[in-house]
Design an enzyme around this catalytic site. Structure first.
Site, PDB file in Angstrom:
ATOM      1  N   SER A   1      26.580  53.418  42.650  1.00 53.21           N
ATOM      2  CA  SER A   1      26.666  52.799  43.978  1.00 53.21           C
ATOM      3  C   SER A   1      26.351  53.819  45.052  1.00 53.21           C
ATOM      4  O   SER A   1      26.546  55.030  44.856  1.00 53.21           O
ATOM      5  CB  SER A   1      28.088  52.268  44.207  1.00 53.21           C
ATOM      6  OG  SER A   1      28.284  51.958  45.567  1.00 53.21           O
TER       7      SER A   1
ATOM      8  N   TYR B   1      37.287  53.343  43.756  1.00 55.76           N
ATOM      9  CA  TYR B   1      35.970  52.798  43.367  1.00 55.76           C
ATOM     10  C   TYR B   1      34.881  53.866  43.522  1.00 55.76           C
ATOM     11  O   TYR B   1      34.076  54.078  42.604  1.00 55.76           O
ATOM     12  CB  TYR B   1      35.662  51.586  44.249  1.00 55.76           C
ATOM     13  CG  TYR B   1      34.288  50.973  44.068  1.00 55.76           C
ATOM     14  CD1 TYR B   1      34.034  50.049  43.054  1.00 55.76           C
ATOM     15  CD2 TYR B   1      33.236  51.284  44.940  1.00 55.76           C
ATOM     16  CE1 TYR B   1      32.771  49.477  42.907  1.00 55.76           C
ATOM     17  CE2 TYR B   1      31.979  50.713  44.801  1.00 55.76           C
ATOM     18  CZ  TYR B   1      31.747  49.805  43.782  1.00 55.76           C
ATOM     19  OH  TYR B   1      30.497  49.235  43.638  1.00 55.76           O
TER      20      TYR B   1
HETATM   21  P1  NAD Z   1      29.438  40.578  40.526  1.00 53.61           P
HETATM   22  O1  NAD Z   1      30.805  40.156  40.884  1.00 53.61           O
HETATM   23  O2  NAD Z   1      28.394  39.536  40.431  1.00 53.61           O
HETATM   24  O3  NAD Z   1      29.429  41.377  39.154  1.00 53.61           O
HETATM   25  C1  NAD Z   1      30.496  42.125  38.671  1.00 53.61           C
HETATM   26  C2  NAD Z   1      30.851  41.574  37.315  1.00 53.61           C
HETATM   27  O4  NAD Z   1      31.807  42.415  36.701  1.00 53.61           O
HETATM   28  C3  NAD Z   1      31.454  40.191  37.345  1.00 53.61           C
HETATM   29  O5  NAD Z   1      30.492  39.196  37.117  1.00 53.61           O
HETATM   30  C4  NAD Z   1      32.498  40.207  36.237  1.00 53.61           C
HETATM   31  O6  NAD Z   1      32.219  39.306  35.199  1.00 53.61           O
HETATM   32  C5  NAD Z   1      32.444  41.629  35.729  1.00 53.61           C
HETATM   33  N1  NAD Z   1      33.792  42.129  35.470  1.00 53.61           N
HETATM   34  C6  NAD Z   1      34.711  42.556  36.370  1.00 53.61           C
HETATM   35  N2  NAD Z   1      35.851  42.912  35.723  1.00 53.61           N
HETATM   36  C7  NAD Z   1      35.622  42.713  34.394  1.00 53.61           C
HETATM   37  C8  NAD Z   1      36.406  42.899  33.230  1.00 53.61           C
HETATM   38  N3  NAD Z   1      37.647  43.389  33.288  1.00 53.61           N
HETATM   39  N4  NAD Z   1      35.856  42.565  32.047  1.00 53.61           N
HETATM   40  C9  NAD Z   1      34.600  42.071  31.950  1.00 53.61           C
HETATM   41  N5  NAD Z   1      33.806  41.892  33.043  1.00 53.61           N
HETATM   42  C10 NAD Z   1      34.325  42.209  34.237  1.00 53.61           C
HETATM   43  O7  NAD Z   1      29.014  41.702  41.597  1.00 53.61           O
HETATM   44  P2  NAD Z   1      27.767  42.711  41.654  1.00 53.61           P
HETATM   45  O8  NAD Z   1      27.754  43.208  43.047  1.00 53.61           O
HETATM   46  O9  NAD Z   1      26.562  42.109  41.091  1.00 53.61           O
HETATM   47  O10 NAD Z   1      28.245  43.921  40.753  1.00 53.61           O
HETATM   48  C11 NAD Z   1      27.438  44.511  39.752  1.00 53.61           C
HETATM   49  C12 NAD Z   1      27.486  46.012  39.857  1.00 53.61           C
HETATM   50  O11 NAD Z   1      26.856  46.436  41.068  1.00 53.61           O
HETATM   51  C13 NAD Z   1      28.877  46.630  39.884  1.00 53.61           C
HETATM   52  O12 NAD Z   1      28.894  47.786  39.078  1.00 53.61           O
HETATM   53  C14 NAD Z   1      29.064  47.033  41.319  1.00 53.61           C
HETATM   54  O13 NAD Z   1      29.961  48.103  41.483  1.00 53.61           O
HETATM   55  C15 NAD Z   1      27.644  47.437  41.661  1.00 53.61           C
HETATM   56  N6  NAD Z   1      27.372  47.530  43.089  1.00 53.61           N
HETATM   57  C16 NAD Z   1      27.395  46.429  43.856  1.00 53.61           C
HETATM   58  C17 NAD Z   1      27.144  46.552  45.204  1.00 53.61           C
HETATM   59  C18 NAD Z   1      27.146  45.369  46.119  1.00 53.61           C
HETATM   60  O14 NAD Z   1      27.062  45.562  47.330  1.00 53.61           O
HETATM   61  N7  NAD Z   1      27.239  44.160  45.619  1.00 53.61           N
HETATM   62  C19 NAD Z   1      26.887  47.816  45.760  1.00 53.61           C
HETATM   63  C20 NAD Z   1      26.879  48.925  44.924  1.00 53.61           C
HETATM   64  C21 NAD Z   1      27.123  48.770  43.578  1.00 53.61           C
END
Ligand code: NAD
Ligand code: MG
Length: 288
Positions: free
Chosen positions: A180, A193
């Site tokens: 991230s 985080y």
């Molecule tokens: P999202 O909510 O669509 O995806 C996160 C997923 O993590 C969820 O779908 C969920 O099923 C899974 N998850 C959470 N806890 C879990 C557990 N205990 N067991 C199994 N699965 C679990 O959100 P996203 O933003 O697409 O996140 C994907 C990645 O992108 C993450 O690593 C997040 O940190 C990273 N990210 C997102 C952003 C943003 O702004 N959205 C920014 C930087 C990094």
């Protein structure tokens, strides 16, 4: 929908009460790579994607399927989102296996690898992408329980899943982690985080060196603010309304805009890349 216009200046204030969030109730719906045109870059490969039900993970699942890969998706409990992703993947005439289970538990990584081997007999790509985040204003309000849960969910599975899958990976296989912008920039309300995302950076670089001799590559993607269920399920309504508008592009990114990076790192177009990070953040940081 024009990606540049969809959320310029922000989006409707909204929150969801539980994490993980649900994609189908977001307004507007995140843009997914439905229009992506594949060219067989991942034909017949098998890709495991954690958190592949929604957001960035769903985008990667759809794009990899359009490139010809069979897909294994792990998710926590969002059955409706997972089934929608499965449908989108299967439309591409490839297989999709859903493995529900808490990825913070070591046995879930073992289960994912066992079921993938049973179903497909091989593993070529692992995308460690599941994560949680909990906003806390005062540093001293972060509980030990939260600290450990964030680490158990965000970084431990990168270790366990890579370890259980490693005996099955061959030359040309690719491990990709999702870090991230917070690993590079910090975030005052996301200290645990941010620490897990920094741990992912170190893990990715070190593992890349360890397995380079086997022809296995390990890289990462560092998203900036991306419009996914994570956002309304973790920020308050006012923060959601302006999410992403502080970037030079003045809007959040869409899951659709991440897939070029994940396809490059998984495919034979990226064979001289290992230990690297691709930043997809609308210009949020420019010096990493
Ligand atoms: P999202 O909510 O669509 O995806 C996160 C997923 O993590 C969820 O779908 C969920 O099923 C899974 N998850 C959470 N806890 C879990 C557990 N205990 N067991 C199994 N699965 C679990 O959100 P996203 O933003 O697409 O996140 C994907 C990645 O992108 C993450 O690593 C997040 O940190 C990273 N990210 C997102 C952003 C943003 O702004 N959205 C920014 C930087 C990094
Ligand atoms: Mg989800």
């Amino acid at each position: 929908m024009d990606i540049n216009e969809q959320q310029k200046g922000g989006q409707p204030a909204q929150t969801q009460s539980n994490q993980p969030g649900i994609e189908s109730i977001m307004k507007p719906r995140p843009l997914q790579p439905i229009d992506y045109i594949g060219s067989g870059k991942l034909k017949n490969r098998v890709a495991i994607i954690t958190g592949g039900d929604s957001g960035i993970g769903r985008a990667v699942a759809i794009a990899y399927a359009k490139e010809g890969a069979h897909i294994v998706i792990n998710y926590l409990e969002e059955h409706e989102d997972a089934n929608e992703t499965k449908k989108l993947v299967e439309q591409e005439k490839v297989k999709c296996l859903l493995v529900v289970g808490d990825i913070s538990k070591e046995e879930t990584s073992k289960k994912i690898v066992d079921q993938t081997m049973q179903e497909f007999g091989s593993i070529d790509i692992i995308v460690n992408n599941a994560a949680v985040q909990y906003l806390v204003k005062n540093f001293t309000d972060i509980t030990s329980e939260q600290w450990h849960k964030t680490f158990a969910t965000n970084i431990d599975p990168a270790f366990y899943l890579s370890k259980y899958a490693m005996p099955h990976l061959k030359e040309g296989s690719s491990i990709i982690t999702t870090t991230s912008v917070t690993a590079y920039k910090g975030n005052e309300q996301l200290i645990d985080y941010s620490a897990t995302k920094g741990a992912i950076v170190g893990f990715t670089r070190a593992l890349a060196q360890n397995v380079a001799g086997k022809g296995i590559r390990v890289n990462m993607v560092a998203p900036g603010p991306i419009w996914t269920p994570l956002i309304p399920s973790t920020f308050d309504a006012q923060q959601v309304a302006v999410f992403g508008v502080d970037t030079p592009m003045k809007r959040p990114g869409q899951p659709r805009e991440l897939v070029g990076a994940y396809v490059l790192l998984a495919s034979d177009e990226g064979t001289y890349m290992t230990g690297q990070c691709i930043h997809v953040n609308g210009g949020a940081i420019m010096n990493s």
